[in-house]
Design a protein around this motif. Structure first.
Motif, PDB file in Angstrom:
ATOM      1  N   GLY A 183     -16.136  13.965   3.852  1.00  0.00           N
ATOM      2  CA  GLY A 183     -16.330  14.072   5.077  1.00  0.00           C
ATOM      3  C   GLY A 183     -15.166  13.827   5.941  1.00  0.00           C
ATOM      4  N   ILE A 184     -14.892  13.895   7.178  1.00  0.00           N
ATOM      5  CA  ILE A 184     -13.947  13.896   7.979  1.00  0.00           C
ATOM      6  C   ILE A 184     -13.740  12.621   8.850  1.00  0.00           C
ATOM      7  CG2 ILE A 184     -12.598  14.871   9.675  1.00  0.00           C
ATOM      8  CD1 ILE A 184     -13.731  17.582   8.833  1.00  0.00           C
ATOM      9  N   ASN A 185     -12.872  11.733   8.490  1.00  0.00           N
ATOM     10  CA  ASN A 185     -12.796  10.623   9.287  1.00  0.00           C
ATOM     11  C   ASN A 185     -12.223  10.645  10.725  1.00  0.00           C
ATOM     12  OD1 ASN A 185     -12.100   8.000  10.165  1.00  0.00           O
ATOM     13  ND2 ASN A 185     -11.554   7.199   8.055  1.00  0.00           N
ATOM     14  N   ARG A 186     -11.007  11.697  10.803  1.00  0.00           N
ATOM     15  CA  ARG A 186     -10.495  11.928  11.894  1.00  0.00           C
ATOM     16  C   ARG A 186      -9.883  13.401  12.199  1.00  0.00           C
ATOM     17  NH1 ARG A 186      -6.694   7.627  14.942  1.00  0.00           N
ATOM     18  NH2 ARG A 186      -7.085   9.151  16.402  1.00  0.00           N
ATOM     19  N   ALA A 187      -9.761  13.728  13.251  1.00  0.00           N
ATOM     20  CA  ALA A 187      -9.164  15.172  13.339  1.00  0.00           C
ATOM     21  C   ALA A 187      -7.962  15.129  14.297  1.00  0.00           C
ATOM     22  CB  ALA A 187     -10.365  15.870  13.564  1.00  0.00           C
ATOM     23  N   PHE A 188      -7.024  15.808  14.041  1.00  0.00           N
ATOM     24  CA  PHE A 188      -6.136  15.742  14.867  1.00  0.00           C
ATOM     25  C   PHE A 188      -5.484  17.265  15.304  1.00  0.00           C
ATOM     26  CE2 PHE A 188      -5.873  12.122  12.111  1.00  0.00           C
ATOM     27  CZ  PHE A 188      -5.552  11.007  12.906  1.00  0.00           C
ATOM     28  N   LYS A 189      -5.891  17.750  16.468  1.00  0.00           N
ATOM     29  CA  LYS A 189      -5.430  19.050  16.729  1.00  0.00           C
ATOM     30  C   LYS A 189      -3.793  19.011  17.491  1.00  0.00           C
ATOM     31  CE  LYS A 189      -9.837  21.011  18.391  1.00  0.00           C
ATOM     32  NZ  LYS A 189     -10.472  21.628  19.377  1.00  0.00           N
ATOM     33  N   HIS A 190      -3.176  20.034  17.440  1.00  0.00           N
ATOM     34  CA  HIS A 190      -1.985  19.873  17.884  1.00  0.00           C
ATOM     35  C   HIS A 190      -2.121  19.745  19.498  1.00  0.00           C
ATOM     36  CE1 HIS A 190       2.021  21.234  19.366  1.00  0.00           C
ATOM     37  NE2 HIS A 190       2.566  21.432  17.925  1.00  0.00           N
ATOM     38  N   PRO A 191      -1.246  18.907  20.100  1.00  0.00           N
ATOM     39  CA  PRO A 191      -1.360  18.433  21.506  1.00  0.00           C
ATOM     40  C   PRO A 191      -1.470  19.672  22.173  1.00  0.00           C
ATOM     41  CG  PRO A 191       0.602  17.560  20.418  1.00  0.00           C
ATOM     42  CD  PRO A 191      -0.198  18.232  19.390  1.00  0.00           C
ATOM     43  N   ASN A 192      -0.466  20.988  22.090  1.00  0.00           N
ATOM     44  CA  ASN A 192      -0.479  21.986  22.748  1.00  0.00           C
ATOM     45  C   ASN A 192      -1.158  23.104  22.474  1.00  0.00           C
ATOM     46  OD1 ASN A 192       1.404  20.328  24.038  1.00  0.00           O
ATOM     47  ND2 ASN A 192       3.240  21.017  22.742  1.00  0.00           N
ATOM     48  N   GLU A 207      -3.915  25.835  22.587  1.00  0.00           N
ATOM     49  CA  GLU A 207      -4.495  26.742  23.694  1.00  0.00           C
ATOM     50  C   GLU A 207      -5.732  27.261  23.099  1.00  0.00           C
ATOM     51  OE1 GLU A 207      -4.376  26.750  26.932  1.00  0.00           O
ATOM     52  OE2 GLU A 207      -2.369  25.467  27.081  1.00  0.00           O
ATOM     53  N   ASN A 208      -6.901  27.091  23.344  1.00  0.00           N
ATOM     54  CA  ASN A 208      -7.682  27.680  22.953  1.00  0.00           C
ATOM     55  C   ASN A 208      -8.020  29.424  23.183  1.00  0.00           C
ATOM     56  OD1 ASN A 208     -10.606  27.808  21.705  1.00  0.00           O
ATOM     57  ND2 ASN A 208     -11.625  27.847  23.657  1.00  0.00           N
ATOM     58  N   LYS A 209      -7.441  29.676  24.244  1.00  0.00           N
ATOM     59  CA  LYS A 209      -7.735  31.108  24.502  1.00  0.00           C
ATOM     60  C   LYS A 209      -6.472  32.024  23.841  1.00  0.00           C
ATOM     61  CE  LYS A 209      -9.757  30.416  29.043  1.00  0.00           C
ATOM     62  NZ  LYS A 209      -9.494  30.749  30.724  1.00  0.00           N
ATOM     63  N   THR A 210      -5.375  31.428  23.822  1.00  0.00           N
ATOM     64  CA  THR A 210      -4.198  32.271  23.188  1.00  0.00           C
ATOM     65  C   THR A 210      -4.047  31.926  21.701  1.00  0.00           C
ATOM     66  OG1 THR A 210      -2.635  30.606  23.731  1.00  0.00           O
ATOM     67  CG2 THR A 210      -3.240  32.536  25.436  1.00  0.00           C
ATOM     68  N   HIS A 211      -4.742  30.781  21.353  1.00  0.00           N
ATOM     69  CA  HIS A 211      -4.641  30.204  19.903  1.00  0.00           C
ATOM     70  C   HIS A 211      -3.090  29.944  19.835  1.00  0.00           C
ATOM     71  CE1 HIS A 211      -8.618  30.795  18.768  1.00  0.00           C
ATOM     72  NE2 HIS A 211      -8.673  31.848  19.048  1.00  0.00           N
ATOM     73  N   THR A 212      -2.371  29.570  20.651  1.00  0.00           N
ATOM     74  CA  THR A 212      -0.933  28.961  20.341  1.00  0.00           C
ATOM     75  C   THR A 212      -0.931  27.677  19.988  1.00  0.00           C
ATOM     76  OG1 THR A 212      -0.259  30.064  22.511  1.00  0.00           O
ATOM     77  CG2 THR A 212       1.218  28.569  21.661  1.00  0.00           C
TER      78      THR A 212
END
Length: 355
Positions: free
Chosen positions: A57-66, A68-73
Motif C-alpha cells: 500500500g501507499i503510506n504517503r504520496a509527494f507530488k512535485h510542488p510545481n 500543473e494538472n492541465k499542462t502536466h509540467t
C-alpha cells in the motif's frame, strides 16, 4: 518496475528507487491514493508462474510542488510504501537498471552525476599541471575525412559532448577514444567510432555562437577501461553556487601549443582563471577564462573545461564548460559554453535517443 493498480485494474507504472520509495508520474496520484496497490516483481500479469510478486500500500504520496494538472509540467511524484522491500537477485538487477534511468533525470533535488561510472575505483585526480596532460580518459578526438576537427568528451556509454560548430548535420564524423599521443601507438589502445547521429542544440546560432553545444551518438556502446571512461557531469541546478566559487579551471585538448601554427601530438592541458562576462562580450550562458602565460586556440574547440570538486566525500574531476570561441585572435580570453545552462537539454536528448 512497479505496477500501480486500483480495484484490480492496472492504473499506472513506476520504478522502485529505494527499498521504500517508488517514482511515478504526478497525474497517477489520485486524491485517495491509499486505494492504490503497488506490485513489485511483476512480469506477466496473465500468470503466476513467472515468479513471486509483492504488494504494498501507499503510506504517503509527494507530488512535485510545481506540478500543473492541465499542462502536466513537473509531472513527477514519489510514493512512500507502507512496508520495506527486500531485494532478491532478479530485483537487484532491475534496481540497477532503474538507477541508470534516474541518473539522466535533471529535475531531482539531490545532486546527481550523469554517469556515476565516471568515478573509477580508487580514484586519483588526473589533472595536475604542466603542458603535456596526464591521462584524461574522457577525451574524444573528432575527425572528418581523417582530419582533426576538434575535441570532445565522453559523457555516457555512447554519447560524446562537443561544440555545435565542430559538427555539421548529416555529415560523417568519427570519434576516437583512448587517444593521448598521436605520434605513437605505444601509449595504449584506442577505439574509433562513427557518429550515427548528431544533435546540435536547437537554438544554436552560428553567427553569435550562442548555445554552441552538441551531442554525438556513437555507432555502438563504449566499453569502459582504464584509458576510456566518461567525465563527470553534475546535473542538479543546485550546484551553481559551487561553480561560482571555482576560480581556476583546467582545459584539455590537442590545440595549438604556442602562438605559432604548430599542432601538438600529445594531449595538452592548461589552467585558466575565470573572468567576468564583460571580458567576453557579456554573453549569457558562457564562462570566460584565460591564462596570460598560455592560451587555448585552434583545435581546442569542443574540448572540456573542468575542475576538481568534492562529491560524496570523493574528489572527482567534473566538466563545467565546452570550449567555444576566443577573443582577439586567441590572444586574450577563451569563451566556454556553460554546461549548467544546458544539463536539461543534455539529459532530455539522451533519454529520447538512448537506444
Amino acid at each position: 518496475m512497479a505496477l500501480l493498480s486500483i480495484n484490480g485494474k492496472i492504473f499506472c507504472g513506476g520504478s522502485l528507487i529505494t527499498n521504500s520509495f517508488v517514482l511515478t508520474a504526478a497525474h497517477c496520484v489520485i486524491q485517495n491514493y491509499t486505494q492504490l496497490i503497488v506490485k513489485l516483481g511483476e512480469y506477466d500479469a496473465s500468470t503466476t508462474l513467472d515468479g513471486p510478486t509483492s504488494n504494498f500500500g501507499i503510506n504517503r504520496a509527494f507530488k512535485h510542488p510545481n506540478y500543473e494538472n492541465k499542462t502536466h509540467t513537473y509531472d513527477i511524484a514519489l510514493l512512500k510504501l507502507d512496508g520495506t522491500t527486500y531485494y532478491n537477485s532478479a530485483k537487484v538487477m532491475m534496481y540497477g537498471k532503474v538507477l541508470i534511468t534516474l541518473s539522466v533525470l535533471p529535475f531531482l533535488g539531490l545532486t546527481q552525476l550523469l554517469d556515476n561510472k565516471c568515478i573509477p575505483p580508487k580514484y586519483a585526480p588526473r589533472i595536475i599541471g604542466g603542458q603535456n596532460a596526464g591521462r584524461a580518459p574522457w577525451m574524444a578526438y573528432l575527425m572528418r575525412n581523417r582530419a582533426f576537427v576538434g575535441g570532445g568528451s565522453l559523457i555516457a556509454y555512447r554519447f560524446v559532448l562537443t561544440a555545435a560548430h565542430c559538427s555539421k548535420l548529416n555529415e560523417t564524423l568519427f570519434v576516437r577514444l583512448g587517444e593521448y599521443d598521436l605520434s605513437t601507438t605505444r601509449d595504449g589502445k584506442t577505439q574509433d567510432y562513427r557518429a550515427v547521429d548528431i544533435y546540435r542544440h536547437p537554438y544554436y546560432n552560428a553567427v553569435t555562437q550562442v548555445n554552441d553545444i552538441a551531442l554525438l551518438k556513437l555507432d555502438r556502446p563504449v566499453i569502459y577501461t582504464a584509458t576510456i571512461r566518461p567525465i563527470c557531469i553534475l546535473l542538479s541546478p543546485g550546484v551553481r553556487f559551487v561553480i561560482n566559487k571555482i576560480k581556476l579551471f583546467t582545459v584539455t585538448g590537442w590545440g595549438q601549443a604556442s602562438r605559432y601554427p604548430r599542432m601538438p601530438t600529445k594531449l595538452q592541458q592548461m589552467t585558466v582563471r575565470r573572468y567576468s562576462y564583460s571580458h567576453c562580450y557579456n554573453q549569457p550562458g558562457k564562462l570566460c577564462a584565460s591564462n596570460p602565460a598560455q592560451f587555448a586556440c585552434k583545435g581546442d574547440a569542443g574540448s572540456p573545461l573542468g575542475a576538481q570538486v568534492r562529491y560524496n566525500g570523493t574528489t572527482i574531476f567534473a566538466q563545467f564548460g565546452v570550449a567555444s570561441t576566443f577573443t582577439d585572435n586567441c590572444k586574450a580570453y577563451g569563451i566556454y559554453t556553460d554546461l549548467l545552462y544546458h544539463t536539461h537539454w543534455i539529459a532530455e536528448t539522451m533519454q529520447h535517443n538512448w537506444y
